[in-house]
Motif scaffolding. Structure first.
Motif, PDB file in Angstrom:
ATOM      1  N   GLU A  34       8.628  17.019   4.397  1.00  0.00           N
ATOM      2  CA  GLU A  34       7.610  16.366   5.224  1.00  0.00           C
ATOM      3  C   GLU A  34       6.819  17.398   6.024  1.00  0.00           C
ATOM      4  N   ALA A  35       7.519  18.396   6.568  1.00  0.00           N
ATOM      5  CA  ALA A  35       6.836  19.437   7.339  1.00  0.00           C
ATOM      6  C   ALA A  35       5.892  20.242   6.451  1.00  0.00           C
ATOM      7  N   ARG A  36       6.305  20.494   5.197  1.00  0.00           N
ATOM      8  CA  ARG A  36       5.451  21.222   4.272  1.00  0.00           C
ATOM      9  C   ARG A  36       4.191  20.414   3.948  1.00  0.00           C
ATOM     10  N   ALA A  37       4.335  19.108   3.813  1.00  0.00           N
ATOM     11  CA  ALA A  37       3.174  18.254   3.556  1.00  0.00           C
ATOM     12  C   ALA A  37       2.212  18.269   4.739  1.00  0.00           C
ATOM     13  N   ALA A  38       2.756  18.177   5.951  1.00  0.00           N
ATOM     14  CA  ALA A  38       1.912  18.239   7.146  1.00  0.00           C
ATOM     15  C   ALA A  38       1.202  19.586   7.238  1.00  0.00           C
ATOM     16  N   LEU A  39       1.893  20.655   6.840  1.00  0.00           N
ATOM     17  CA  LEU A  39       1.294  21.995   6.863  1.00  0.00           C
ATOM     18  C   LEU A  39       0.129  22.091   5.888  1.00  0.00           C
ATOM     19  N   VAL A  40       0.253  21.465   4.733  1.00  0.00           N
ATOM     20  CA  VAL A  40      -0.829  21.490   3.741  1.00  0.00           C
ATOM     21  C   VAL A  40      -2.065  20.776   4.287  1.00  0.00           C
ATOM     22  N   TRP A  42      -2.796  20.393   7.430  1.00  0.00           N
ATOM     23  CA  TRP A  42      -3.307  21.267   8.498  1.00  0.00           C
ATOM     24  C   TRP A  42      -4.156  22.398   7.921  1.00  0.00           C
ATOM     25  N   GLN A  43      -3.667  23.023   6.838  1.00  0.00           N
ATOM     26  CA  GLN A  43      -4.427  24.093   6.208  1.00  0.00           C
ATOM     27  C   GLN A  43      -5.755  23.588   5.651  1.00  0.00           C
ATOM     28  N   ARG A  44      -5.761  22.382   5.125  1.00  0.00           N
ATOM     29  CA  ARG A  44      -7.000  21.818   4.586  1.00  0.00           C
ATOM     30  C   ARG A  44      -8.042  21.671   5.695  1.00  0.00           C
ATOM     31  N   GLU A  45      -7.612  21.244   6.883  1.00  0.00           N
ATOM     32  CA  GLU A  45      -8.548  21.113   7.995  1.00  0.00           C
ATOM     33  C   GLU A  45      -9.145  22.465   8.374  1.00  0.00           C
ATOM     34  N   LEU A  46      -8.328  23.502   8.380  1.00  0.00           N
ATOM     35  CA  LEU A  46      -8.828  24.832   8.716  1.00  0.00           C
ATOM     36  C   LEU A  46      -9.796  25.352   7.657  1.00  0.00           C
ATOM     37  N   ILE A  47      -9.495  25.085   6.391  1.00  0.00           N
ATOM     38  CA  ILE A  47     -10.383  25.531   5.311  1.00  0.00           C
ATOM     39  C   ILE A  47     -11.735  24.822   5.408  1.00  0.00           C
ATOM     40  N   ARG A  48     -11.711  23.532   5.654  1.00  0.00           N
ATOM     41  CA  ARG A  48     -12.962  22.787   5.798  1.00  0.00           C
ATOM     42  C   ARG A  48     -13.772  23.308   6.973  1.00  0.00           C
ATOM     43  N   PHE A  49     -13.086  23.617   8.058  1.00  0.00           N
ATOM     44  CA  PHE A  49     -13.774  24.137   9.244  1.00  0.00           C
ATOM     45  C   PHE A  49     -14.383  25.510   8.956  1.00  0.00           C
ATOM     46  N   GLY A  50     -13.644  26.362   8.258  1.00  0.00           N
ATOM     47  CA  GLY A  50     -14.130  27.706   7.975  1.00  0.00           C
ATOM     48  C   GLY A  50     -15.336  27.730   7.061  1.00  0.00           C
ATOM     49  N   GLY A 140      -0.191  15.991  10.244  1.00  0.00           N
ATOM     50  CA  GLY A 140      -0.914  17.188   9.838  1.00  0.00           C
ATOM     51  C   GLY A 140      -2.391  17.099  10.155  1.00  0.00           C
ATOM     52  N   LYS A 141      -2.955  15.898   9.998  1.00  0.00           N
ATOM     53  CA  LYS A 141      -4.366  15.690  10.330  1.00  0.00           C
ATOM     54  C   LYS A 141      -4.608  15.897  11.820  1.00  0.00           C
ATOM     55  N   CYS A 142      -3.721  15.353  12.657  1.00  0.00           N
ATOM     56  CA  CYS A 142      -3.865  15.498  14.110  1.00  0.00           C
ATOM     57  C   CYS A 142      -3.730  16.956  14.534  1.00  0.00           C
ATOM     58  N   VAL A 143      -2.723  17.629  14.013  1.00  0.00           N
ATOM     59  CA  VAL A 143      -2.512  19.034  14.380  1.00  0.00           C
ATOM     60  C   VAL A 143      -3.669  19.890  13.886  1.00  0.00           C
ATOM     61  N   VAL A 148      -8.580  23.003  15.187  1.00  0.00           N
ATOM     62  CA  VAL A 148     -10.000  23.312  15.002  1.00  0.00           C
ATOM     63  C   VAL A 148     -10.757  23.142  16.319  1.00  0.00           C
ATOM     64  N   SER A 149     -10.506  22.047  17.029  1.00  0.00           N
ATOM     65  CA  SER A 149     -11.206  21.795  18.292  1.00  0.00           C
ATOM     66  C   SER A 149     -10.881  22.858  19.325  1.00  0.00           C
ATOM     67  N   THR A 150      -9.618  23.272  19.390  1.00  0.00           N
ATOM     68  CA  THR A 150      -9.212  24.286  20.361  1.00  0.00           C
ATOM     69  C   THR A 150      -9.834  25.636  20.035  1.00  0.00           C
ATOM     70  N   VAL A 151      -9.865  25.981  18.742  1.00  0.00           N
ATOM     71  CA  VAL A 151     -10.466  27.256  18.340  1.00  0.00           C
ATOM     72  C   VAL A 151     -11.946  27.291  18.715  1.00  0.00           C
ATOM     73  N   GLN A 152     -12.640  26.176  18.528  1.00  0.00           N
ATOM     74  CA  GLN A 152     -14.060  26.142  18.891  1.00  0.00           C
ATOM     75  C   GLN A 152     -14.271  26.334  20.387  1.00  0.00           C
ATOM     76  N   SER A 153     -13.350  25.856  21.199  1.00  0.00           N
ATOM     77  CA  SER A 153     -13.507  25.956  22.656  1.00  0.00           C
ATOM     78  C   SER A 153     -13.278  27.372  23.170  1.00  0.00           C
ATOM     79  N   VAL A 154     -12.723  28.250  22.340  1.00  0.00           N
ATOM     80  CA  VAL A 154     -12.487  29.630  22.768  1.00  0.00           C
ATOM     81  C   VAL A 154     -13.804  30.306  23.138  1.00  0.00           C
ATOM     82  N   VAL A 155     -14.889  29.949  22.465  1.00  0.00           N
ATOM     83  CA  VAL A 155     -16.205  30.517  22.790  1.00  0.00           C
ATOM     84  C   VAL A 155     -16.579  30.169  24.224  1.00  0.00           C
ATOM     85  N   LEU A 156     -16.317  28.928  24.632  1.00  0.00           N
ATOM     86  CA  LEU A 156     -16.612  28.526  26.010  1.00  0.00           C
ATOM     87  C   LEU A 156     -15.686  29.220  27.000  1.00  0.00           C
ATOM     88  N   LEU A 157     -14.431  29.409  26.613  1.00  0.00           N
ATOM     89  CA  LEU A 157     -13.508  30.118  27.498  1.00  0.00           C
ATOM     90  C   LEU A 157     -13.989  31.538  27.754  1.00  0.00           C
TER      91      LEU A 157
END
Length: 304
Positions: A34-40, A42-50, A140-143, A148-157
């Motif tokens: 289950e953790a591996r599925a959630a990780l996949v 999560w990785q998909r969200e990062l790839i889409r964002f990139g 995995g979708k939530c994480v 992605v949202s937190t990484v984007q806020s680093v610019v504001l930080l």
């Protein structure tokens, strides 16, 4: 021994045209699987964002306008908050935590609502028929959306020093953790909405209609002190208030202000005379996130 006694029992013969049934096995719950599925996911969200650079830039435009244009413009009208001991708070420094929450709020909401696209193009059904639980997929979708949202806020930080907020490593780390927690809750809310939305065209107006009032009623753009009774009630029942106020508390912990100035700009959340501790506020955000995720899992399990 007779011939009939020595003969072995005949094997049952299936009627012509019958096909033998393959043995089936129900998958056993495996936490690592289950953790591996959630990780996949999560990785998909990062790839889409990139791969979506337009999304990276556009998601920062509105927060920067609020911080640098609205903050500076209203700051000249409102002025800095000065207390009897001489401490002062630039309006941009007060606005900084609220703009951070705003930046992750819309990004996280659209990340959750993007499940509507996955449903329309058939990818959601492919995920749900996989031998993993719906909980693992949505977690995995939530994480992923929160990351992605937190990484984007680093610019504001990185702009903290320009608006009167000191560059403190401890403060920045605390803000990153709080932004992730806020993002997770908003992504889970977006998933709850996505479970009922069938058309992409309905997604954007619904997100705007729900997230915008939540941000404006969270104290992101105004202090929680001295509000009318009806507005105080609305801010207290708004779950995002309990994510924004800890961010403002962290920022004010690193500002050189006196008690009177802080009481004016960062009064905290009060329930009937009881000052709600920051730890309780964060616990409410965590509980709310878990409940929203559970509702999303139940809805997707029924509708798909």
């Amino acid at each position: 021994m007779t011939a009939s006694e020595g003969r072995q029992p005949a094997e049952p013969v299936e009627p012509a045209g019958w096909a033998s049934t393959a043995a089936t096995r129900v998958p056993v719950f495996d936490l690592r699987h289950e953790a591996r599925a959630a990780l996949v996911v999560w990785q998909r969200e990062l790839i889409r964002f990139g791969k979506d650079r337009t999304r990276m830039v556009s998601s920062l435009v509105q927060p920067l306008l609020f911080l640098l244009v609205l903050g500076v413009g209203l700051g000249s009208l409102v002025g800095s908050g000065a207390g009897p001991s001489g401490g002062s708070v630039p309006f941009t420094a007060f606005l900084f935590p609220g703009v951070l929450a705003m930046s992750v709020g819309f990004t996280a909401a659209f990340s959750g609502i993007s499940m509507v696209w996955d449903r329309e193009f058939g990818f959601l059904r492919e995920m749900l028929v996989a031998p993993v639980s719906t909980t693992a997929i949505l977690t995995g979708k939530c994480v992923g959306g929160a990351t992605v949202s937190t990484v984007q806020s680093v610019v504001l930080l990185a702009l903290a020093g320009l608006v009167g907020v000191p560059y403190s490593p401890v403060m920045l780390l605390e803000l990153v953790g709080l932004l992730f927690l806020c993002s997770f809750m908003i992504v889970a809310l977006g998933l709850v909405l996505a479970a009922r939305i069938k058309q992409v065209q309905s997604a954007f107006p619904l997100v705007q209609m729900i997230i915008t009032p939540m941000i404006f009623l969270s104290g992101a753009l105004f202090p929680l002190s001295g509000l009318p009774g009806w507005l105080t009630v609305l801010t207290h029942v708004n779950p995002m208030t309990y994510a924004v106020e800890p961010m403002r508390s962290v920022v004010f912990d690193h500002l050189q202000v006196d008690a009177a100035t802080r009481a004016r700009f960062d009064p905290g959340i009060v329930w009937g005379g009881w000052q709600v501790p920051v730890g309780v506020q964060l616990a409410l955000v965590v509980v709310g996130s878990v409940l929203l995720l559970a509702v999303a899992v139940a809805r997707f399990a029924r509708t798909e």
